[in-house]
Scaffold this motif. Structure first.
Motif, PDB file in Angstrom:
ATOM      1  N   LYS A   1     -13.827  -0.862  10.104  1.00 21.08           N
ATOM      2  CA  LYS A   1     -14.271   0.423   9.105  1.00 21.08           C
ATOM      3  C   LYS A   1     -14.953   1.052  10.185  1.00 21.08           C
ATOM      4  CE  LYS A   1     -16.519  -1.395   5.641  1.00 21.08           C
ATOM      5  NZ  LYS A   1     -16.991  -1.381   4.115  1.00 21.08           N
TER       6      LYS A   1
ATOM      7  N   GLU B   1     -10.767  -8.326   3.026  1.00 23.49           N
ATOM      8  CA  GLU B   1     -11.576  -7.367   3.818  1.00 23.49           C
ATOM      9  C   GLU B   1     -10.146  -6.535   4.694  1.00 23.49           C
ATOM     10  OE1 GLU B   1      -9.342 -11.317   6.008  1.00 23.49           O
ATOM     11  OE2 GLU B   1     -10.623 -10.657   4.297  1.00 23.49           O
ATOM     12  N   TRP B   2      -9.764  -5.689   4.424  1.00 24.67           N
ATOM     13  CA  TRP B   2      -8.830  -5.483   5.013  1.00 24.67           C
ATOM     14  C   TRP B   2      -8.467  -4.182   4.590  1.00 24.67           C
ATOM     15  CZ3 TRP B   2      -6.194  -7.044   9.222  1.00 24.67           C
ATOM     16  CH2 TRP B   2      -6.308  -8.592   9.066  1.00 24.67           C
ATOM     17  N   SER B   3      -8.242  -3.149   5.193  1.00 21.02           N
ATOM     18  CA  SER B   3      -8.484  -1.853   4.833  1.00 21.02           C
ATOM     19  C   SER B   3      -7.308  -0.901   5.495  1.00 21.02           C
ATOM     20  CB  SER B   3      -9.543  -0.974   5.134  1.00 21.02           C
ATOM     21  OG  SER B   3     -10.288  -1.080   4.919  1.00 21.02           O
TER      22      SER B   3
ATOM     23  N   SER C   1       0.691  -1.309   0.185  1.00 24.47           N
ATOM     24  CA  SER C   1       0.447   0.012  -0.540  1.00 24.47           C
ATOM     25  C   SER C   1       0.956   1.086   0.498  1.00 24.47           C
ATOM     26  CB  SER C   1      -0.911   0.373   0.533  1.00 24.47           C
ATOM     27  OG  SER C   1      -0.534   0.384   3.033  1.00 24.47           O
TER      28      SER C   1
ATOM     29  N   ASP D   1      -6.201   2.593   0.872  1.00 21.36           N
ATOM     30  CA  ASP D   1      -5.971   0.683  -0.105  1.00 21.36           C
ATOM     31  C   ASP D   1      -7.071  -0.043   0.955  1.00 21.36           C
ATOM     32  OD1 ASP D   1      -5.722  -0.625  -2.163  1.00 21.36           O
ATOM     33  OD2 ASP D   1      -3.645  -0.594  -1.130  1.00 21.36           O
ATOM     34  N   LYS D   2      -7.216  -1.534   0.295  1.00 24.51           N
ATOM     35  CA  LYS D   2      -8.253  -2.270   0.227  1.00 24.51           C
ATOM     36  C   LYS D   2      -7.446  -3.115   0.359  1.00 24.51           C
ATOM     37  CE  LYS D   2     -12.409  -0.033   0.890  1.00 24.51           C
ATOM     38  NZ  LYS D   2     -13.569  -0.214   2.431  1.00 24.51           N
TER      39      LYS D   2
ATOM     40  N   ASP E   1      -9.035  -4.831   9.931  1.00 21.87           N
ATOM     41  CA  ASP E   1     -10.328  -5.037   9.550  1.00 21.87           C
ATOM     42  C   ASP E   1     -11.513  -4.881   9.972  1.00 21.87           C
ATOM     43  OD1 ASP E   1     -10.185  -5.607  11.843  1.00 21.87           O
ATOM     44  OD2 ASP E   1     -10.320  -8.179  11.680  1.00 21.87           O
TER      45      ASP E   1
ATOM     46  N   ASP F   1     -12.424   4.242  12.935  1.00 24.04           N
ATOM     47  CA  ASP F   1     -12.377   5.733  12.436  1.00 24.04           C
ATOM     48  C   ASP F   1     -11.383   6.421  13.438  1.00 24.04           C
ATOM     49  OD1 ASP F   1     -12.152   4.961   9.905  1.00 24.04           O
ATOM     50  OD2 ASP F   1     -13.242   5.780   8.824  1.00 24.04           O
TER      51      ASP F   1
ATOM     52  N   SER G   1      -4.345   1.849   6.783  1.00 22.83           N
ATOM     53  CA  SER G   1      -5.422   3.637   6.877  1.00 22.83           C
ATOM     54  C   SER G   1      -3.937   4.422   7.052  1.00 22.83           C
ATOM     55  CB  SER G   1      -6.082   3.988   7.969  1.00 22.83           C
ATOM     56  OG  SER G   1      -7.357   3.601   8.390  1.00 22.83           O
TER      57      SER G   1
ATOM     58  N   SER H   1      -8.301   5.777   4.933  1.00 22.54           N
ATOM     59  CA  SER H   1      -8.710   4.515   3.779  1.00 22.54           C
ATOM     60  C   SER H   1      -7.609   4.681   3.031  1.00 22.54           C
ATOM     61  CB  SER H   1     -10.269   3.466   3.611  1.00 22.54           C
ATOM     62  OG  SER H   1      -9.498   2.392   3.380  1.00 22.54           O
TER      63      SER H   1
END
Length: 148
Positions: free
Chosen positions: A97, A76-78, A52, A72-73, A95, A100, A80, A70
């Motif tokens: 959202k 199921e992973w994001s 990322s 990149d994804k 994992d 934040d 930040s 966020s």
């Protein structure tokens, strides 16, 4: 895998200088995850976070903000991120959202901690951060903002 976080501080030349993982299961158990479970995902976490960085480099020049929600994804992973004025990048793989605000607070407090650590005359920002006080405070901040 709900409630899992991987945090890394990456230098401007893409070298990881600090890494740590947090999970709700780890917080409930009061300690580290088992070594087999930890090793199973740690390489995947490192791979996703490092992959990322290219996206982070693109995004950071298009916004005046230090905190990038966020960027990149992957499945199921994001991912930040937070970019310091010196170009150090804080990358959080998670994992969930819905946290934040917790991630943002964690980044800001770790940034303050990083600034204090960098004021040490023996601190080299391109080397691994091996200060036990830094590790303990980051663990505390992770429990406070991410897994509580």
């Amino acid at each position: 895998m709900s409630g899992t976080y991987y945090f890394a501080i990456v230098s401007p030349n893409d070298t990881p200088t600090f890494e740590i993982e947090f999970s709700k299961e780890q917080a409930k158990a009061g300690g580290e995850k088992s070594d087999t479970k930890k090793d199973e995902y740690s390489h995947l976490h490192q791979f996703i976070a490092h992959a990322s960085l290219d996206m982070l480099d693109d995004v950071m020049w298009n916004t005046p903000n230090m905190y990038l929600k966020s960027i990149d994804k992957f499945n199921e992973w994001s991912v930040s991120a937070f970019v310091t004025a010196s170009g150090m990048r804080f990358v959080m793989l998670h994992d969930l959202k819905s946290n934040d605000e917790g991630i943002r607070s964690f980044f800001h407090e770790v940034h303050e901690l990083y600034i204090k650590a960098s004021m040490n005359t023996f601190f080299d920002r391109m080397e691994q951060i091996k200060m036990p006080q830094f590790l303990r405070k980051v663990q505390y901040l992770g429990k406070k903002h991410l897994v509580s």
